[in-house]
Design an enzyme around this catalytic site. Structure first.
Site, short mmCIF file in Angstrom:
data_model
loop_
_atom_site.label_atom_id
_atom_site.label_comp_id
_atom_site.label_asym_id
_atom_site.label_seq_id
_atom_site.Cartn_x
_atom_site.Cartn_y
_atom_site.Cartn_z
N ASN A 7 -1.59 -1.11 -4.76
CA ASN A 7 -1.43 -1.70 -6.08
C ASN A 7 0.05 -1.59 -6.44
O ASN A 7 0.52 -0.52 -6.84
CB ASN A 7 -2.29 -0.96 -7.11
CG ASN A 7 -2.20 -1.55 -8.51
OD1 ASN A 7 -1.44 -2.49 -8.76
ND2 ASN A 7 -2.96 -1.01 -9.43
N ARG A 90 -4.20 -5.27 -4.66
CA ARG A 90 -4.66 -5.67 -5.98
C ARG A 90 -3.64 -6.64 -6.57
O ARG A 90 -2.46 -6.33 -6.69
CB ARG A 90 -4.79 -4.46 -6.89
CG ARG A 90 -5.30 -4.84 -8.29
CD ARG A 90 -4.65 -4.04 -9.37
NE ARG A 90 -5.06 -4.52 -10.70
CZ ARG A 90 -4.52 -4.13 -11.83
NH1 ARG A 90 -3.53 -3.26 -11.83
NH2 ARG A 90 -4.94 -4.61 -12.98
N HIS A 179 -8.91 -7.62 -15.43
CA HIS A 179 -9.73 -6.43 -15.14
C HIS A 179 -11.01 -6.81 -14.40
O HIS A 179 -12.03 -6.13 -14.49
CB HIS A 179 -10.11 -5.68 -16.44
CG HIS A 179 -8.95 -5.17 -17.22
ND1 HIS A 179 -8.85 -5.33 -18.59
CD2 HIS A 179 -7.85 -4.49 -16.83
CE1 HIS A 179 -7.73 -4.79 -19.02
NE2 HIS A 179 -7.11 -4.27 -17.97
N ARG A 240 -0.10 -3.77 -26.95
CA ARG A 240 -0.30 -5.21 -27.02
C ARG A 240 -1.09 -5.58 -28.27
O ARG A 240 -2.04 -4.89 -28.64
CB ARG A 240 -1.02 -5.71 -25.77
CG ARG A 240 -0.16 -5.73 -24.53
CD ARG A 240 -0.96 -6.12 -23.31
NE ARG A 240 -1.10 -5.00 -22.40
CZ ARG A 240 -1.82 -5.02 -21.28
NH1 ARG A 240 -2.47 -6.12 -20.93
NH2 ARG A 240 -1.92 -3.96 -20.51
N GLU A 385 -12.03 0.47 -9.27
CA GLU A 385 -11.46 -0.81 -8.84
C GLU A 385 -11.00 -0.77 -7.39
O GLU A 385 -11.14 -1.74 -6.65
CB GLU A 385 -10.30 -1.18 -9.76
CG GLU A 385 -10.72 -1.39 -11.21
CD GLU A 385 -9.55 -1.52 -12.15
OE1 GLU A 385 -9.10 -2.66 -12.37
OE2 GLU A 385 -9.08 -0.49 -12.67
#
Length: 401
Positions: A7, A90, A179, A240, A385
């Site tokens: 990742n 990823r 996600h 955010r 994940e």
């Protein structure tokens, strides 16, 4: 098969090495501050953790260090590089055309390059990570697994934006969702708990962390999700803003004389919970709320209110609700958020178990958070994940070995 999952961010490269015989993790670590110093952390079960400041000029340097550590006699877990039979990456954004996990080739890399415009925050680092691994571990299949893939089952009425059609088509502007590997993993696990048959199931999955998104998963497929063209949309997050009136953005740009890049920085890095309180971490916010900080309570309650709205609206969109799943850093660790996000949803058939919720320990195992007899099951399911990426990579790589 041994699969290395990578990742890569703009200045980081995280990794895990899986043995696919039972998908246990053989090693994991992180290379940080790439291009600005360098720090490497590496762990192998049963061995002393390794941490050292190492100069990392590029992702290529980081990949070389990872390979050296994995094969090192003291800190490693494999005898040679030849034991790594595939690498899975990823990738946050696959754009309109990369809609499922796929092996790397020139066409795929060319298509990924086009995603730089759509996602300038994540794609450049991902490409550097891929190129670094191609150089450091040559000759093995490299597979891309996209955060957006799971959401490509959304129907047009869910992903289409009401802007001029020619502009939407020219710039590929639509809802993509993110996600996806997390929503895919926890919804799959929830389906098992519901009996193992995806058909007929109606699940809301809540991935709540520094970045947060919620998905409506019907019959094992995504019907809708909160994040949109970018990962800025939807819920209020750590830094955010989530969904706001777009006119507020243009108003602020004119009023403050802001450039698009400056406005983007405000919305992505200076807003959300941090913008409301000066604190972006829910742990700090809960502590502050308990000490009487009004702003902290309003921020947390705003998040809970938004989660509640999405659960209700997705239940309506799916025509019912069988289960709600909480996952990721906040979802797995913040009892206050889980409880207050479900306040007032008893009419949907949720009978929440507050005692079970308060009793959750860290690290959280799979935990039922609804009482026996509740029409809707509520579960905490830790996400994984990397496991999804390893599984997809092994499946695709096996076809070429």
């Amino acid at each position: 098969m041994k699969v290395l999952v990578v990742n890569a961010g703009s200045t980081t490269l995280k990794y895990q090495l899986f043995d696919t015989s039972d998908y246990h993790v053989m090693a994991k670590g992180n290379c940080e501050r790439i291009g600005d110093g360098g720090l490497v952390e590496h762990k192998v079960p049963g061995k002393e953790p390794y941490a050292k400041e190492i100069t990392l000029h590029s992702h290529a340097d980081a990949a070389k260090v990872v390979v050296e550590l994995l094969t090192d006699k003291t800190h490693g877990c494999i005898d040679s590089l030849a034991e790594i039979q595939a690498v899975g990456h990823r990738i946050v954004h696959g754009g309109p055309h990369l809609s499922e996990s796929i092996a790397v080739d020139k066409r795929v890399m060319d298509e990924l390059e086009k995603c730089r415009v759509i996602d300038p925050l994540h794609i450049p680092g991902a490409i550097m990570g891929i190129e670094a691994c191609l150089a450091a571990i040559p000759g093995v299949p490299q597979v891309l697994v996209f955060d957006t893939s799971f959401h490509h089952t959304m129907p047009p009425e869910a992903y289409t934006y009401p802007i001029p059609k020619e502009l939407a088509e020219k710039y590929h502007i639509r809802k993509y969702g993110f996600h996806g590997t997390s929503h895919r993993y926890v919804s799959r696990e929830m389906i098992k708990l519901l009996g193992g048959k995806a058909e007929g199931t109606k699940i809301v999955t809540c991935h709540l962390g520094g970045g947060s998104s919620i998905a409506a998963v019907k019959d094992g497929k995504v019907l809708d999700t909160t994040m949109g063209f970018t990962s800025l949309d939807g819920l209020v997050m750590s830094t955010r803003c989530g969904s706001i009136d777009p006119a507020a953005v243009t108003f602020l740009m004119e009023a403050e004389g802001l450039t698009p890049r400056e406005m983007d920085t405000i919305l992505n890095k200076k807003s959300g919970l941090y913008g409301m309180t000066g604190m972006g971490d829910c742990r700090d916010l809960v502590t502050a709320m308990n000490a009487g900080n009004t702003d902290a309570k309003i921020a947390l309650d705003t998040l809970c209110y938004q989660i509640k709205k999405y659960i209700g609206s997705y239940a309506a969109a799916m025509g019912g609700l069988d289960a709600v799943v909480f996952t990721a850093g906040i979802g797995e660790n913040q009892a206050y958020i889980r409880e207050h996000s479900l306040d007032g949803l008893g009419f949907l058939g949720i009978d929440f178990d507050r005692q079970a919720n308060d009793a959750v320990k860290k690290p959280a195992p799979v935990t039922r958070l609804s009482k026996e007899g509740s029409q809707v099951a509520v579960y905490l399911i830790p996400t994984n994940e990397e496991l999804v990426i390893a599984q997809d990579t092994a499946e695709i790589a096996a076809k070429s070995l």
